[in-house]
Design an enzyme around this catalytic site. Structure first.
Site, PDB file in Angstrom:
ATOM      1  N   LEU A 395      74.565  82.829 -14.697  1.00 37.05           N
ATOM      2  CA  LEU A 395      73.855  83.097 -14.959  1.00 37.05           C
ATOM      3  C   LEU A 395      73.385  84.739 -15.241  1.00 37.05           C
ATOM      4  O   LEU A 395      73.247  84.649 -16.767  1.00 37.05           O
ATOM      5  CB  LEU A 395      72.710  82.382 -15.331  1.00 37.05           C
ATOM      6  CG  LEU A 395      72.826  80.985 -15.142  1.00 37.05           C
ATOM      7  CD1 LEU A 395      71.502  80.401 -14.717  1.00 37.05           C
ATOM      8  CD2 LEU A 395      73.440  80.721 -16.171  1.00 37.05           C
ATOM      9  N   GLY A 398      70.713  91.351 -12.004  1.00 37.27           N
ATOM     10  CA  GLY A 398      69.037  91.851 -12.609  1.00 37.27           C
ATOM     11  C   GLY A 398      70.016  93.094 -11.107  1.00 37.27           C
ATOM     12  O   GLY A 398      70.467  93.176 -10.638  1.00 37.27           O
ATOM     13  N   GLY A 399      68.201  93.490 -11.063  1.00 33.62           N
ATOM     14  CA  GLY A 399      68.461  95.085 -10.246  1.00 33.62           C
ATOM     15  C   GLY A 399      68.149  94.576  -8.896  1.00 33.62           C
ATOM     16  O   GLY A 399      68.733  95.396  -7.828  1.00 33.62           O
ATOM     17  N   GLY A 401      69.323  90.682  -7.615  1.00 34.94           N
ATOM     18  CA  GLY A 401      70.647  90.610  -6.870  1.00 34.94           C
ATOM     19  C   GLY A 401      71.004  89.982  -8.364  1.00 34.94           C
ATOM     20  O   GLY A 401      70.376  90.254  -9.838  1.00 34.94           O
ATOM     21  N   LYS A 417      68.270  82.431  -7.814  1.00 35.94           N
ATOM     22  CA  LYS A 417      68.172  84.154  -7.852  1.00 35.94           C
ATOM     23  C   LYS A 417      68.391  84.323  -6.240  1.00 35.94           C
ATOM     24  O   LYS A 417      67.702  84.010  -5.438  1.00 35.94           O
ATOM     25  CB  LYS A 417      67.178  84.616  -8.443  1.00 35.94           C
ATOM     26  CG  LYS A 417      66.871  86.164  -8.316  1.00 35.94           C
ATOM     27  CD  LYS A 417      65.636  86.306  -8.489  1.00 35.94           C
ATOM     28  CE  LYS A 417      65.190  88.140  -8.455  1.00 35.94           C
ATOM     29  NZ  LYS A 417      63.876  88.593  -9.182  1.00 35.94           N
ATOM     30  N   ASP A 516      56.707  95.124 -14.777  1.00 36.19           N
ATOM     31  CA  ASP A 516      58.800  94.515 -14.937  1.00 36.19           C
ATOM     32  C   ASP A 516      58.704  93.883 -16.568  1.00 36.19           C
ATOM     33  O   ASP A 516      59.374  93.751 -16.484  1.00 36.19           O
ATOM     34  CB  ASP A 516      59.257  94.726 -14.338  1.00 36.19           C
ATOM     35  CG  ASP A 516      60.481  95.119 -14.063  1.00 36.19           C
ATOM     36  OD1 ASP A 516      60.406  95.851 -15.347  1.00 36.19           O
ATOM     37  OD2 ASP A 516      61.440  94.603 -13.905  1.00 36.19           O
TER      38      ASP A 516
END
Length: 694
Positions: A395, A398-399, A401, A417, A516
């Site tokens: 999908l 990101g930073g 994984g 994730k 974030d």
């Protein structure tokens, strides 16, 4: 905790198994000795089983005489014998031949596979040397015009110029009817009036033409255009004694003969072996390991042809059994040796694993261990692989994984994730689980479970079918998502994000700072309801504590508040999230994109300075393409609120509750915020999605 406040009060995690926790060396040594003891026991067990299997296999062959002797019943047929057999009638395969298996049905005709077709067995001639069977193709009728009404095959199959052997052939009185389906009327008119026909009993009401087998072959030769029809030949048994002409009798006679079936003669292919075997009081059958090879089962064992021969000791089946047992014993010894080696290797690897287990993994396990059971499911990594089908559908990334689509056993879709680059002592994993597990809000993504097996770490979230917000504000929507979001919908999303942030800052027992906030971390469900996600950088602090201490800068370039990387602007607090939200708000309206379009690639201008310059010049900040008054008001409201949120000093920024009031309140009551007092030494790209620690 020596009087100190627990930063994770009342946080509980369900741990389904402790098998993956590090064990002390003495425990591993004991485990290794137990494995070796089990291996030794396994060797003796395998050897005993294989050695005793020889007489057992031989006795089973001797039992063939008892098991195959006599007649058996299958469905509504009885007095059945060799070469027929049936597993569901307790007649083993070695009592018959490979091609003669019957499938019994209670009080109904049994089935038999002939070629590629399943035929019903009407009767079997009680004379075992007549070799005749009456078969029927059930559920078929000429007039239903079904595509299933195809040629009947008795198993003969032509490969090249060679015809493979079939155990069955049509009886003496079997005739075949040639039928032409789906023909053009022009074809038939050219053939002549002598062809018989009937009407399909379906909505098409098509005409179907039929003749005898010989007439059909002649017609095909004379009129090649008939090949464009669906041409089949169906067998029927027509006795010459009763003088009935099936073809001349019409469609009713055809279907009647079809239901009566057709006679088939079968060939066993064992010569005189069976008659010789029975003449010496033996029982006919086949080899247990070679169904194509005849065996004669006698009271003293099995023989190759009859009970008087002397070949029982050298029978191929006996040799096969002996060879298999010898081979089995050899394989067993080899396997046992391998098990011993594997046990030793496992013991050494476990010791090495103790040495190589990182401090981060130990601290994460200690965290999980010390905060006992809650409604979060802990999955094995093998379960994670199953639910994602070995990480088939990705999908995003990101930073920390990648994220994959998965499915739980109940059919629910999830987002998995996989954490591949933990920071510090696994703090990202701890932050995520500790913070999000205590939340429950419509605008915060739900964590359903987690996986922790050494370095394999995964988080299982509810699935958001519309992906992240950045896809819609950066024109990343692909063809599979044709829906674009207008400014009014984006405005509703912005308010939803603010409500989720308000819940994190004020709605929990402890305040959760996200650190974030950016479009990439805002997920949209099927109704485009926004949900804040990715709590890897989050920090939990008491609600009364306004200023917090962080060991290092955190966040994403372009969204990081000034105080995160320079304490001269003020202390780090919940106002740092407000700054990130303001930058995201201006992203949603499209102002940072407008700046990038107008500024040169070498521009060093700070983004807020650019906005205020436009205001001083009297230039419009409303994005191009907006014509309605409502769109102008929404855009202006979001820009002004965004400017308030990105004030350089935290004290000048509103709380998130005040942000919601400004977004939902009157536009006339909004004041233009003061111009920022700082400039950026280097322009930061707003679109960068690279998460970094500054």
């Amino acid at each position: 905790m020596n009087g100190e406040e627990n930063p994770f009060p009342s946080f509980l995690i369900y741990v389904s198994s402790r098998s993956d926790l590090p064990k002390p060396p003495w425990h591993l040594a004991m485990e290794a000795h137990i494995l070796l003891l089990c291996t030794t026991s396994t060797i003796f067990t395998i050897s005993f089983f294989l050695i005793t299997s020889l007489p057992k296999s031989y006795s089973q062959e001797q039992d063939g005489y008892k098991n195959c002797k006599g007649l058996f019943k299958c469905g509504n047929l009885d007095n059945l014998y060799y070469p027929f057999w049936s597993d569901n009638s307790n007649r083993s395969s070695y009592c018959g031949r490979e091609a003669f298996e019957l499938y019994c049905r209670e009080d109904q005709s049994p089935w038999i596979w002939v070629g590629s077709q399943n035929l019903s067995v009407k009767w079997i001639d009680p004379n075992p040397y007549a070799y005749r069977v009456r078969m029927v193709r059930p559920h078929l009728a000429f007039h239903n015009c079904s595509s299933e009404l195809t040629n009947t095959s008795l198993g003969e199959n032509t490969v090249g110029v060679t015809t493979q052997f079939s155990h069955f052939q049509y009886g003496e009185h079997v005739k075949r009817v040639s039928v032409f389906y789906d023909c053009s009327s022009s074809y038939i008119s050219s053939v002549g009036v002598g062809v018989r026909n009937f009407t399909c009993e379906d909505t098409s009401r098509r005409r179907v033409y039929y003749v005898s087998e010989t007439e059909g072959d002649v017609l095909m030769q004379r009129f090649p255009e008939l090949e464009k029809c669906r041409y089949i030949q169906v067998p029927i048994s027509e006795s010459e004694e009763n003088g009935v002409d099936a073809v001349g009798g019409g469609i009713d006679a055809l279907n009647n003969y079809l239901n009566q079936g057709f006679d088939v003669e079968y060939i066993i292919g064992d010569g005189n072996h069976c008659s010789n075997c029975e003449a010496t009081r033996g029982v006919c059958g086949s080899e247990r390991y070679r169904a194509s090879q005849f065996s004669c089962y006698c009271q003293d064992g099995f023989h190759y042809s009859d009970c008087n021969d002397n070949d029982s000791l050298t029978h191929p089946s006996t040799l096969a059994v002996k060879n298999k047992v010898i081979a089995g014993i050899t394989v067993g010894v080899v396997v046992a040796a391998l098990i011993v080696c594997c046990c030793k290797i496992k013991y050494l690897m476990r010791k090495i694993k103790i040495w190589k287990t990182t401090k981060a993994d130990q601290e994460i396990e200690a965290f999980v261990r010390n905060h006992g059971p809650v409604a979060l499911t802990r999955y094995k990594f093998s379960d994670v692989k199953k639910m994602t089908k070995s990480f088939k559908v990705k999908l995003g990334e990101g930073g920390y994984g990648a994220v994959y689509k998965g499915e739980l056993l109940n059919g629910s879709h999830v987002a998995v994730k996989i954490l591949t680059a933990s920071k510090g002592n696994g703090q990202d994993f701890i932050n995520e689980v500790a913070s999000i597990s205590r939340t429950s809000h419509v605008n915060v993504v739900s964590l359903l479970g987690f996986c922790l097996e050494g370095q394999n770490k995964a988080l299982i979230y509810e699935f958001m079918p519309n992906g992240s917000l950045d896809r819609f504000i950066d024109n990343k929507v692909n063809e599979s998502t044709p829906l674009s979001l207008n400014l009014e919908k984006l405005y509703e999303i912005a308010i939803g994000i603010a409500r989720g942030l308000e819940y994190l800052h004020r709605g929990c027992n402890t305040r959760i700072l996200h650190f974030d906030i950016k479009p990439h971390n805002i997920l949209l469900d099927e109704n485009f309801c926004p949900k804040i996600s990715d709590f890897g950088l989050a920090k939990i602090c008491p609600r009364k504590q306004s200023i917090i201490s962080i060991s290092e800068a955190r966040g994403t370039i372009g969204y990081v508040a000034p105080e995160i990387w320079n304490r001269n602007f003020g202390g780090v607090s919940h106002k740092s999230d407000i700054y990130s939200y303001g930058m995201m708000l201006l992203d949603i309206v499209g102002e940072r994109k407008n700046m990038n379009a107008e500024a040169s690639c070498t521009s060093e201008k700070y983004f807020p300075d650019w906005i205020y310059s436009k205001l001083e010049e009297g230039s419009s900040l409303i994005p191009n393409g907006m014509t309605s008054i409502e769109e102008h008001d929404i855009a202006k409201r979001m820009i002004v609120v965004g400017l308030w949120c990105i004030q350089a000093f935290p004290i000048h920024r509103p709380t998130i509750s005040r942000v919601i009031e400004m977004l939902e309140g009157s536009l006339d009551s909004l004041e233009i915020p003061p111009k920022p007092v700082m400039s950026s030494p280097t322009r930061i790209e707003a679109e960068s999605s690279t998460t970094t620690t500054c």
